[in-house]
Scaffold this active site. Structure first.
Site, mmCIF file in Angstrom:
data_model
loop_
_atom_site.group_PDB
_atom_site.id
_atom_site.type_symbol
_atom_site.label_atom_id
_atom_site.label_comp_id
_atom_site.label_asym_id
_atom_site.label_seq_id
_atom_site.Cartn_x
_atom_site.Cartn_y
_atom_site.Cartn_z
ATOM 1 N N GLU A 112 1.449 0.874 64.721
ATOM 2 C CA GLU A 112 0.489 1.969 64.641
ATOM 3 C C GLU A 112 -0.916 1.461 64.327
ATOM 4 O OE1 GLU A 112 -1.313 5.812 64.169
ATOM 5 O OE2 GLU A 112 0.271 4.929 65.398
ATOM 6 N N HIS A 186 -3.488 14.048 73.574
ATOM 7 C CA HIS A 186 -3.977 12.693 73.284
ATOM 8 C C HIS A 186 -3.716 11.770 74.468
ATOM 9 C CE1 HIS A 186 -5.470 9.526 70.819
ATOM 10 N NE2 HIS A 186 -4.313 8.892 70.709
ATOM 11 N N HIS A 297 9.282 18.538 85.495
ATOM 12 C CA HIS A 297 8.654 17.259 85.844
ATOM 13 C C HIS A 297 9.309 16.652 87.085
ATOM 14 C CE1 HIS A 297 6.460 13.565 85.236
ATOM 15 N NE2 HIS A 297 7.575 12.859 85.130
#
Length: 396
Positions: A112, A186, A297
């Site tokens: 991270e 994001h 999708h």
């Protein structure tokens, strides 16, 4: 953790210093490798370099998400108020002792924070890009070299504004505990950043060659825009699949759960503003909803593949955009192969990252093709077809 400490800005300066250090390496390479180049050339190289590193950042962001490292440091911008996991080793060890395979471990914390360091470095490069473009524009006007076009500032400024917004979404991704809508936004924001840089790189490539955009018939130009829009929509759907962990809702192909049309709950699937794993009213998200997310999708993928195949075939007839056609066809096949690998092989990490990379590359190539082309009547396009030299090329 006290909610008031989720936004701990005390390590922000140290994080920015790390970003400056990360950016200093490519900036030093640029200064040494192209020290004799003119200002426009340096702007062009820095744009391509920033585009390449932003693409890498998008891939590492996918790796961060897919390894469940998004909450490796559950505050922002530091890690338990520190600039690195080294200073937070005690807090991380405590959290890991409570949940050994939980969201906070030493490995996930480093993943991270490395993602944040890379993002800070890209931010510094974008600031440098704006500063260099401004300096080159100022020098051009001072010396009166109006024959050489000065780089514009609108696109670099828009890119800087967007990367700041993207940083804010990164903070919300952590502080809102992987809220699916925020995580998906994001991801989309990262691809928008790629598109902004691709616009600048393509424009600079045309300027460097003294070339004009390739002339396409208006229907083909419309098809190019349609392909870009469909790919953008498919990317959003793919992000929604990933952030809701719906990839394995269908583990066979072409059927799903042994059926052509398995039980699905589109009402729950299309609820955008809800916590991870829950519906908007707080109930657990049902498996039929995950199936609906996955199938949406998958069905859209069929449409996108057909449109991309048609676009590549049509663009092939234009010499100036033939390389773009090759890239579009190759990336469409790449997405098909990596998407099937995710389903049939149980969502392996390499295939999942590769699928994100293919989507990002498609956004770059389609954006480049849009900038490198313009609409014109069918008659005029036929006059220039196959006789115009290849002028605008995507970087290899």
């Amino acid at each position: 953790m006290d909610p008031q400490t989720l936004y701990d800005l005390s390590p922000a300066v140290r994080l920015m210093l790390v970003g400056l250090l990360v950016a200093s390496l490519p900036l030093a390479w640029l200064a040494l490798r192209h020290r004799a180049a003119g200002g426009p050339k340096r702007v062009q190289v820095l744009t391509l370099l920033t585009l390449f590193l932003t693409f890498d950042l998008v891939l590492f962001g996918a790796f961060t998400r897919l390894t469940d490292s998004g909450l490796g440091c559950p505050d922002w911008p530091g890690c338990y108020g520190n600039a690195s996991p080294i200073g937070a080793s005690h807090e991380i060890a405590m959290a890991q002792s409570v949940m050994p395979s939980g969201p906070v471990t030493h490995g996930k914390a480093w993943v991270e924070m490395i993602h944040r360091y890379l993002a800070s470095g890209v931010g510094v490069l974008i600031i440098a890009l704006l500063a260099l473009a401004w300096w080159q524009r100022r020098q051009t006007r001072r010396t009166g070299q109006f024959k050489a076009p000065a780089p514009g500032l609108a696109w670099p400024l828009a890119t800087l504004v967007w990367v700041c917004l993207q940083g804010a979404f990164g903070a919300l991704t952590v502080t809102m505990k992987l809220f699916p809508a925020i995580v998906t936004l994001h991801l989309i924001g990262g691809l928008v950043l790629l598109a902004l840089l691709a616009v600048q790189a393509s424009r600079q490539s045309l300027m460097a060659q003294g070339a004009e955009p390739a002339l396409l018939p208006s229907p083909l130009r419309t098809l190019l825009w349609a392909a870009f829009s469909l790919v953008a929509l498919q990317v959003a759907l793919g992000g929604w699949v990933s952030t809701n962990y719906a990839v394995l809702a269908c583990d066979t192909f072409p059927k799903c759960q042994g059926q052509w049309w398995p039980p699905m709950n589109f009402e729950q699937a299309l609820q955008v503003w809800r916590p991870l794993g829950h519906t908007a009213d707080g109930a657990l998200l049902g498996f039929p909803a995950l199936t609906a997310i996955h199938m949406s999708h998958r069905l859209m993928a069929l449409v996108v593949l057909l449109v991309l195949g048609l676009l590549a075939w049509r663009l092939w007839r234009f010499a100036a955009l033939r390389r773009h056609a090759k890239w579009i066809a190759a990336l469409a096949l790449w997405q098909l192969a990596s998407g099937l690998s995710n389903v049939l092989l149980g969502w392996p990490l390499a295939a999942a990252v590769a699928h994100t990379g293919g989507a990002a590359a498609l956004i770059v190539v389609l954006t480049w093709a849009l900038v490198a082309s313009g609409a014109v009547s069918e008659t005029k396009a036929q006059q220039t077809r196959m006789h115009r030299p290849a002028q605008a090329r995507v970087p290899s």
